[in-house]
Design an enzyme around this catalytic site. Sequence first.
Site, PDB file in Angstrom:
ATOM      1  N   THR A 191      34.302   3.238  23.728  1.00  0.00           N
ATOM      2  CA  THR A 191      34.176   1.474  24.201  1.00  0.00           C
ATOM      3  C   THR A 191      35.172   1.379  25.438  1.00  0.00           C
ATOM      4  O   THR A 191      36.028   2.115  25.594  1.00  0.00           O
ATOM      5  CB  THR A 191      34.758   0.754  23.069  1.00  0.00           C
ATOM      6  OG1 THR A 191      34.810  -0.558  23.323  1.00  0.00           O
ATOM      7  CG2 THR A 191      36.208   1.071  22.475  1.00  0.00           C
ATOM      8  N   HIS A 224      43.241   9.339   9.891  1.00  0.00           N
ATOM      9  CA  HIS A 224      44.095  10.512   9.455  1.00  0.00           C
ATOM     10  C   HIS A 224      43.721  11.036   8.276  1.00  0.00           C
ATOM     11  O   HIS A 224      44.152  12.520   7.923  1.00  0.00           O
ATOM     12  CB  HIS A 224      45.598   9.938   9.611  1.00  0.00           C
ATOM     13  CG  HIS A 224      46.607  10.926   9.976  1.00  0.00           C
ATOM     14  ND1 HIS A 224      46.271  12.278  10.267  1.00  0.00           N
ATOM     15  CD2 HIS A 224      48.000  10.996   9.865  1.00  0.00           C
ATOM     16  CE1 HIS A 224      47.614  12.924  10.445  1.00  0.00           C
ATOM     17  NE2 HIS A 224      48.405  12.107  10.271  1.00  0.00           N
TER      18      HIS A 224
END
Length: 410
Positions: free
Chosen positions: A329, A381
């Site tokens: 993006t 994560h």
Amino acid sequence: MAEIIVPELAESITEGTIAQWLKQPGDTVEKGEFIVELETDKVNVEVISEEAGVVSELLAAEGDTVQVGQVIAVVGAGSGSTASAPAPAAQSEAKEEVKATEAPKTPVAEETTNEQDRTIASPAARKLAREKGINLSEISPVDPMGRVRVQDVSAHGSAPTTTKAAPPSAASATKEDDGRTTREKMSRRRQTIASRLLEVRQNTAMLTTFNEIDMTNVMALRSRKKDKFFEDHDVRLGFMSFFTKAVVAALKKYPYVNSQIDGTDIVKNNFYDIGIAVSTEGGLVVPIVRDADRKNFSEIEANIGELAKKARDNKLALSDMSGGSFTITNGGVFGSLMSTPILNGTQVGILGMHTIQKRPVAIGNEIEIRPMMYVALSYDHRVIDGKDSVGFLKTVKELLENPEDLLLES
């Protein structure tokens, strides 16, 4: 007689919203002609009529949520008028005019009719309100978005005739009357975007790591090659192709960034379908550059240009947006200096580009003014450790600072 049914939209999409009726009761429709436009959380889909005839009934109004497989209109035999039927806001009243067996409507004041037309209500709620002689504009819906449903009409109808909905508070009435606020219903796409972004934040262990890229060499290379590139390929050489190729090379080196979670499994993708976020009036969409590892710079630039145009023209198909493995993006086109991009769907990584800004940087023992760009990698994560996330972003940085290496690495 033929029924217009909400078609299968995509594997993950089970409903849509009536964005616009392209035909009205009494209009002639040809086989294969578009009759209605549906809005989903990803794209707008135009639905065709499988039979020729005359639109005899609309079973849903603009703004209504409809399910896959639901009958939303009926096309009967015969020929009708191609002239425009009543305005979309008066669709429910138009239905009455094509049903000869129903009782004539009771004349009402034009102002009252307009108020009812502006009220957002399901077809069933409108029908029940007509049967009970209730003005839709007098009903206070439970739905926080203001849509009147059958239960709202029933509750209103069962209340004593002397009971009226509580008037708005003086504060809210003042705000509405003095023009200090404007209330706008969120589009279905905006509601879905909001819901999914919130879901990502709640259901992932999202972290973001940052780095900065000296764009001197890639800008110089682009400046040297852009005219010849356009002459040879009839497409402009932008920065997105460089970033896409760098991302593909980094994904090959750090495959967990190109993966997703499925229950207790990590699914590593062996393909490189890169989503390129595009801003449109209806919200952010992410069309996919398929097999970016197999495309050269001109093919990537042409692909991105084609997808961006389709996005702006609201012509993206669901197949253009499904199945991406990683997303890029670019907030820099709007002047963003630094941001934290949010993960896209089930993907575990997204790269955020930002504006190029000249800044003083240390080059050896000297201070030079260089065109610098901050980049951000948001990652899940649960799948990606700090070592891989930092290594991925460092690889992208090194390849863009030495763009000739892209020919070897990607």
